[in-house]
Design a protein around this motif. Sequence first.
Motif, PDB file in Angstrom:
ATOM      1  N   GLY A  61      22.316  67.033  28.931  1.00  0.00           N
ATOM      2  CA  GLY A  61      21.356  67.939  29.557  1.00  0.00           C
ATOM      3  C   GLY A  61      22.015  69.212  30.056  1.00  0.00           C
ATOM      4  O   GLY A  61      23.215  69.252  30.321  1.00  0.00           O
ATOM      5  N   LEU A  62      21.221  70.281  30.141  1.00  0.00           N
ATOM      6  CA  LEU A  62      21.684  71.535  30.723  1.00  0.00           C
ATOM      7  C   LEU A  62      21.391  71.519  32.225  1.00  0.00           C
ATOM      8  O   LEU A  62      20.256  71.272  32.623  1.00  0.00           O
ATOM      9  N   TYR A  64      20.317  72.465  35.917  1.00  0.00           N
ATOM     10  CA  TYR A  64      19.286  73.336  36.498  1.00  0.00           C
ATOM     11  C   TYR A  64      18.144  73.646  35.523  1.00  0.00           C
ATOM     12  O   TYR A  64      17.408  74.617  35.696  1.00  0.00           O
ATOM     13  N   THR A  65      18.014  72.852  34.465  1.00  0.00           N
ATOM     14  CA  THR A  65      16.870  72.990  33.547  1.00  0.00           C
ATOM     15  C   THR A  65      16.350  71.589  33.251  1.00  0.00           C
ATOM     16  O   THR A  65      16.977  70.586  33.609  1.00  0.00           O
ATOM     17  N   ASN A  66      15.196  71.530  32.578  1.00  0.00           N
ATOM     18  CA  ASN A  66      14.685  70.226  32.153  1.00  0.00           C
ATOM     19  C   ASN A  66      15.038  69.955  30.689  1.00  0.00           C
ATOM     20  O   ASN A  66      14.426  69.123  30.038  1.00  0.00           O
ATOM     21  N   ILE A  67      16.040  70.678  30.175  1.00  0.00           N
ATOM     22  CA  ILE A  67      16.463  70.517  28.781  1.00  0.00           C
ATOM     23  C   ILE A  67      17.476  69.385  28.710  1.00  0.00           C
ATOM     24  O   ILE A  67      18.579  69.474  29.252  1.00  0.00           O
ATOM     25  N   ASP A  68      17.090  68.308  28.058  1.00  0.00           N
ATOM     26  CA  ASP A  68      17.931  67.121  27.912  1.00  0.00           C
ATOM     27  C   ASP A  68      17.734  66.599  26.494  1.00  0.00           C
ATOM     28  O   ASP A  68      16.703  65.993  26.183  1.00  0.00           O
ATOM     29  N   TRP A 217       7.339  82.628  30.211  1.00  0.00           N
ATOM     30  CA  TRP A 217       8.593  82.459  29.496  1.00  0.00           C
ATOM     31  C   TRP A 217       8.817  83.610  28.518  1.00  0.00           C
ATOM     32  O   TRP A 217       9.970  83.998  28.256  1.00  0.00           O
ATOM     33  N   LEU A 248      20.632  82.498  28.104  1.00  0.00           N
ATOM     34  CA  LEU A 248      19.329  82.559  28.774  1.00  0.00           C
ATOM     35  C   LEU A 248      18.200  82.779  27.771  1.00  0.00           C
ATOM     36  O   LEU A 248      17.116  82.201  27.907  1.00  0.00           O
ATOM     37  N   VAL A 251      17.454  79.459  26.226  1.00  0.00           N
ATOM     38  CA  VAL A 251      16.699  78.606  27.153  1.00  0.00           C
ATOM     39  C   VAL A 251      15.244  79.057  27.237  1.00  0.00           C
ATOM     40  O   VAL A 251      14.318  78.232  27.205  1.00  0.00           O
ATOM     41  N   MET A 252      15.035  80.378  27.331  1.00  0.00           N
ATOM     42  CA  MET A 252      13.664  80.912  27.415  1.00  0.00           C
ATOM     43  C   MET A 252      12.868  80.568  26.154  1.00  0.00           C
ATOM     44  O   MET A 252      11.686  80.206  26.227  1.00  0.00           O
ATOM     45  N   GLU A 255      11.927  76.859  26.330  1.00  0.00           N
ATOM     46  CA  GLU A 255      10.866  76.610  27.303  1.00  0.00           C
ATOM     47  C   GLU A 255       9.533  77.212  26.859  1.00  0.00           C
ATOM     48  O   GLU A 255       8.468  76.703  27.192  1.00  0.00           O
TER      49      GLU A 255
END
Length: 430
Positions: A61-62, A64-68, A217, A248, A251-252, A255
Motif C-alpha cells: 500500500g501507499l 496516506y492513501t487508500n491505494i493497496d 480528483w 501525485l 495517484v490522482m 483516484e
Amino acid sequence: MNTSTTGERKPRSVWATIRRIAASDRISGLIMLSFAFVGLILANLPWSAHTFAAVAETHIGLPYTNIDLPIGHWAQDGLLTVFFLTVGLDLKQELTTGSLANPKAAAVPMLCAVGGMLTPPILFVGVISLFSWLAPPQSGVITIPTTGANIPFAEAIHGWAVPTATDIAFSLAVLALFAKALPGAIRAFLMTLATVDDLLAIVLIAVFFSSLNAWYWFIGIAACAAAWAFLVRLQRVPWLLVAIVGLLAWVMMFEAGVHPTLAGVLVGMLTPSREMYGETTPRASRYAEKLQPFSALLALPIFALFATGVHFEQLTPALMVSPIVIALIVALVVGKPLGIMTTAWLSTHVGGLSMAKGLRVRDMFPAACACGIGFTVSFLIASLAYSNAELSAESRFGVLVASLIAAAISGVLLSRQSKHYEQAALLGRE
C-alpha cells in the motif's frame, strides 16, 4: 590515479552496455518474450505455482492513501507507467518534429493505423458469435474448454478491444531480426503506423476502461499537469520536485478512476520537444532515451512476467480450441494485416493519397503482418476487459499465441522480402 580512473570508467561502460542492449529492438524484444514464457511456466508448474501466486498476490500500500494493490497489479498499474511515459515522450517528439509533424506525408500510415484497429474487433466478435451460435444445447453462450463452464455471449465479447493494439517494440524486433536489407521507408511506415496505434490505444483505454469518480480528483490532475509543464521548462529542472509531481499525478489518476498508467502519457506529452536554453537536443527526446533502459529492461519484462503468469486448472492443448483464443488469433493474425492493407489500397487507389517514394501497397504486406503482434498493450487491455479470471487468463494466453504466430509469419515474409531487395541491390551494382 589509474585505479580511480578505472573505477570511474567501469560504471560508465556498464551503463553504456545496458543502454546499448535496451536500444536494440532485437535483444529487448527477446528479453521480454523470455519473461512472458517464464511467467506462464512458473504459474503452472506444480512446485512453483503456489509461490508465484503468493508473490503476485502480496499487497503493498501507499502511505496516506487508500491505494493497496497486489504486486501483480503494481507491475501493471505502476511499473508500466514508465513505458507509457516513454510512449508519451516519443509521441510528443513525433508530433512536433518527427513522422507525425507533417500529416499529409504521414496520411497513409495514419489511416492504416485506424483501419488496423477497426478490423480486428469485427473479426473477434464474428468468431465469438459463430461459437455462440454453434454452442449446444442452446445458442447464446460459449464454453471454456478447460473448465467446461458456459459463458454468456455478452460477457465473452467484452474482449473486443484486446486485439486492437500493435506492440511497436516486438514489431521492430522482428524487422531487426529478419529484414536487414529492407528500405528505410518500410521501417518508417511501420514506425508511424505503430505510433498512431499507440495513441489510439491510449484513447481507447481512457474512454472504455475508465470508471470516473469524484470531479475534484480531475482538478488535482490538472494542477499536477500544470506543475509538471512549468517545472520541466525551467533552465535547471528540480528533478526531486518533478518526481513528486509525477507520483501525485499517478495517484490522482488512480483516484479519479482513469487508468493510472495514462499519467505517464499526460506528463510525457507536456514535456518540451524543441531545443531550449541552447541545448543541442530536445528534452522530450533526451528524457525518452534515458528512460528507455528502465522501460525495456525492467518495466516491460516484469509486466510480461506477471501478465502471462496466469494459472490454468489444466494447461493442455484444449486451450488452443478455446473460442477466446481462436478469436484473438483470427483478429490479430488476419484482422490486423487485412485492415491495414485494405485501408492502404483504398487511400491510394480511391482517396488519391500516395505512398512513400519507391513503395507500393503490396510492399507493406510483410510489415502489416508484423502489426499482428499485440503483446504489451493487448495484455493490459485483456486484464481490464474481463472481470472473469478464467476469461482474462485465456485472453492473455490467446494474445501470446497470436503474437507468436504473427511474428513467425511476418518473419518468413520479411526475410524473403529482404533477400529480394538484397538481390536487386546486387544486380544494380553489376
